[in-house]
Design a protein around this motif. Structure first.
Motif: not given
Length: 750
Positions: A250-252, A271-276
């Motif tokens: 998880v990045v942000d 709400v968004a979860v940004l990941a690799n």
């Protein structure tokens, strides 16, 4: 008016994605009034289709419509190649990007061929004419002394021939003739139209090489999943991302901007979860803690709402169309039938859930998405980025294949989500929707109630007919005050009843909206077709005659029906009513055909029954017949037939596939399709509680296609509406249990 232009020297090759060519034609099509409302469409040259010919004789055809399994990337080029006299083995197809030069690129309403069949043919015919003129110039003969044949132009007297590739550069120097002066082929001369050709994308699809929106990979790309408000109009009050950020990859975590009603085709927020990677993005969002302000839509409960709709349609409504007098008539109770039919919220549930990728560099935004309406999406993104009309060229929208869509992917909410997150994170972002996201936060076919009343006549027909409906209108998406369907929606199997009635009243009711309504495959034809098809069967039972005969009696003498004569402003799916009439003779032919092919009146074993139904929609005529058994409270569908009269058929195998798909889609709706809402929240979240037809539920299927030289109708949607009533009618004839409230699994095991 259509206009065809020689665009070889005008820089359109890059726009069309063609690397090189000696000869290119582009066509501009007239925009409709609805398209004209979008400034992106109101340009001087709407070059919808291209045909280009290279020196090596390869023909590249550009398709501006989106492919979602319906075969449009095959059928549109097939029409052009027919008039061009091209060798199909030497034809390649390029998918158009979103560009104002193509005008409307919306792939919806089963409209691509039915609206533009002649225009598509004209561009192939003009190209053919110019190649013939080029050859005539070389041979120094009159143009009528030569003829295009299978990728060559042949000298009639000598048999000498010149390839399209050799002629391309010569044709490019010619002035484009007026398309109205070019003679199109006679239907009897068709060699491609009406024939099955290999699906353009088939090899890549079978080999797993076809690129869908979920397949896009970019350097430094983040995967985003979003927790959206559980109730439409809800907003984030606060959230805790500390545990989510501990998930490896998880990045942000980013709060999307809040969105207000009217919802339009914008995102819902959240709400968004940004990941690799996808796993991390999905795991991270499980760890979020979010406090919501849910808004006033949280009071909505679909079961109670359905009861309210039923009560509404028992009362006189606002006039849609009238003829004669139904309210001062003294009804004979013994010969009068009343019935109310309900359909719940229904979801599209395409196998491929929504996904979009966006990357932003300065003012340049590049997008990859499976979208049914690239121009609409592009305009929505431009507004999101604050770009003016003259800056929309900064947006490049690449249209991918879609693994099903059914109307869902005409909306751009998931595309705007990717753009918003790419802008905020300053990295490429791919937004993916899980199955749960798709089912719980989609656009839904409106919950509805339809009421019908009629009195049987001495001739075993019916008169003094009343039809009413009530359902949340799609217009609510843009106008929170909208409470009744538009005339266009009311034209979908409701205001266009084709029966020979002396006394008729068609009425609508105003209702509130609580979830996002949307176009689900065949739209309001689903509920209107269910009511009409069921009621005709009930009238037949009451009159003690076969259902086939009741349809024939109600239709009356052969004629063309004009709903406008009843005071209804009938849109006829934006088709000319003279060229695309409501023809009762064609309807009766189908009713007879489906009854004969399925042998619906033959004696059956106990607990088995046939049901038939019909609806004309999107310019085509479709009848359905279904055989079921009902044993130990379980419904088993044994056999299904569909008969279709869609005018000229371009690709028969695609028509057959669409009809088969419509039967499966209709099965899902009839047997199990229900989205329920409690406290404003969709209760279903995956296929375990919103099931679609499984292999063990799919019966033997038969498709009967009428040969016709009539103008083409639509084919993507018309197969759906008659399926559900054919199933419930069959259930009645097998069990004597009448299903008026879908789905069937409320009453029987399926």
């Amino acid at each position: 008016m259509n206009s065809i232009e020689n665009v070889s020297r005008r820089g359109f090759l890059k726009v069309a994605g063609i690397s090189s060519s000696a000869f290119v034609l582009g066509m501009s099509l007239p925009i409709t009034s609805s398209q004209a409302k979008s400034s992106a469409s109101a340009v001087n040259h709407e070059l919808n289709f291209f045909v280009s010919i290279a020196n090596d004789s390869m023909v590249t055809l550009v398709c501006h419509r989106s492919e979602m399994g319906q075969g449009i990337r095959t059928s549109v080029p097939q029409i052009i190649a027919e008039e061009l006299e091209a060798d199909w083995q030497k034809v390649t197809v390029v998918q158009a990007k979103a560009d104002a030069k193509y005008g409307s690129q919306g792939t919806a309403g089963s409209a691509s061929i039915r609206n533009h069949f002649t225009s598509i043919r004209q561009i192939g015919a003009v190209a053919r004419d110019m190649l013939e003129q080029a050859a005539a110039n070389i041979w120094q003969v009159q143009k009528n002394a030569v003829k295009a044949q299978k990728h060559f132009v042949v000298h009639n007297a000598t048999g000498e021939k010149i390839s399209f590739g050799e002629l391309a550069s010569h044709a490019a120097k010619l002035t484009t003739p007026d398309s109205k002066t070019i003679k199109l082929k006679a239907n009897s001369d068709f060699s491609l139209i009406g024939k099955d050709v290999k699906l353009i994308d088939l090899d890549d699809i079978v080999a797993g090489k076809a690129q869908y929106a979920q397949d896009i990979q970019l350097p430094d790309m983040l995967i985003a999943t979003i927790v959206r408000p559980p109730v439409v109009g809800g907003k984030v009050v606060s959230f805790d991302a500390s545990e989510a950020l501990k998930v490896k990859g998880v990045v942000d975590v980013i709060a999307l901007k809040p969105r207000s009603i009217p919802v339009g085709i914008n995102p819902l927020g959240g709400v968004a979860v940004l990941a690799n990677n996808t796993w991390a993005a999905l795991e991270g969002r499980k760890k979020l803690t979010i406090k919501w302000q849910l808004g006033d839509k949280q009071k909505h409960n679909s079961s109670e709402f359905s009861k309210q709709l039923v009560k509404k349609v028992q009362r006189k409504g606002e006039k849609v169309a009238t003829k004669g007098d139904v309210y001062n008539h003294q009804y004979n109770e013994n010969n009068t039938l009343e019935a109310t039919y309900t359909v719940p919220y229904i979801h599209h549930a395409p196998m491929e859930t929504p996904a979009a990728t966006a990357v932003i560099h300065g003012k340049k935004c590049t997008i990859w998405a499976g979208t049914q309406n690239p121009q609409w999406a592009k305009g929505t993104v431009a507004r999101e980025l604050g770009l003016g009309e003259d800056e929309q060229d900064n947006i490049e929208l690449n249209v991918t294949l879609m693994g099903g869509a059914f109307g869902r992917k005409s909306k751009a909410d998931f595309i705007v989500e990717a753009v918003e997150l790419a802008k905020t994170s300053k990295r490429p972002v791919k937004v993916i929707w899980s199955r749960e996201d798709d089912i719980q936060h989609g656009y839904y076919h409106s919950i509805s109630a339809n009421y019908c009343k009629a009195e049987l006549t001495e001739q075993s027909s019916a008169d003094h007919w009343i039809s009413r409906n009530a359902y949340p209108p799609i217009g609510w998406l843009w106008n929170p005050e909208a409470k009744v369907p538009s005339d266009n929606q009311l034209a979908l199997g409701f205001g266009d009843i084709p029966f020979a009635l002396n006394n008729l009243s068609i009425e609508k009711h105003a209702v509130d909206s609580f979830v996002r309504p949307g176009w689900v495959r065949s739209v309001a034809c689903i509920n209107n077709g269910f009511a009409l098809g069921s009621f005709v069967d009930e009238l037949a039972v009451k009159a003690k005659i076969p259902t086939r005969q009741m349809w024939l009696n109600l239709l009356g003498v052969d004629r063309h029906v004009d709903p406008n004569k009843n005071g209804f402003k009938y849109s006829n799916y934006n088709l000319d009513l003279t060229a695309h009439p409501i023809d009762t003779k064609r309807i009766k032919n189908l009713i007879n055909l489906i009854s004969d092919k399925a042998k619906v009146e033959q004696a059956l074993p106990e607990n088995q029954g046939w049901g038939i139904s019909f609806l004309r929609s999107f310019g085509s005529f479709v009848a359905a017949a279904t055989k079921v058994s009902v044993v130990n409270n379980k419904v088993t569908v044994l056999e299904m037939h569909t008969a279709v009269d869609c005018g000229i058929v371009v690709t028969p195998d695609r028509v057959k596939a669409q009809m088969e798909g419509a039967m499966v889609f209709g099965l899902s709706i009839a047997l199990m399709g229900e989205i329920s809402v409690k406290d404003g929240q969709v209760e279903q979240n995956n296929f375990h509680d919103y099931p679609v037809t499984r292999i063990n539920q799919a019966p033997e299927m038969h498709v009967h296609i009428i040969e016709s030289d009539k103008p083409p109708g639509g084919i993507g949607e018309p197969g759906v509406p008659p399926v559900a009533p054919s199933i419930t009618n069959a259930i009645y004839h097998a069990s004597k249990t009448r299903i008026r409230d879908l789905p069937v699994n409320k009453v029987f095991t399926v």
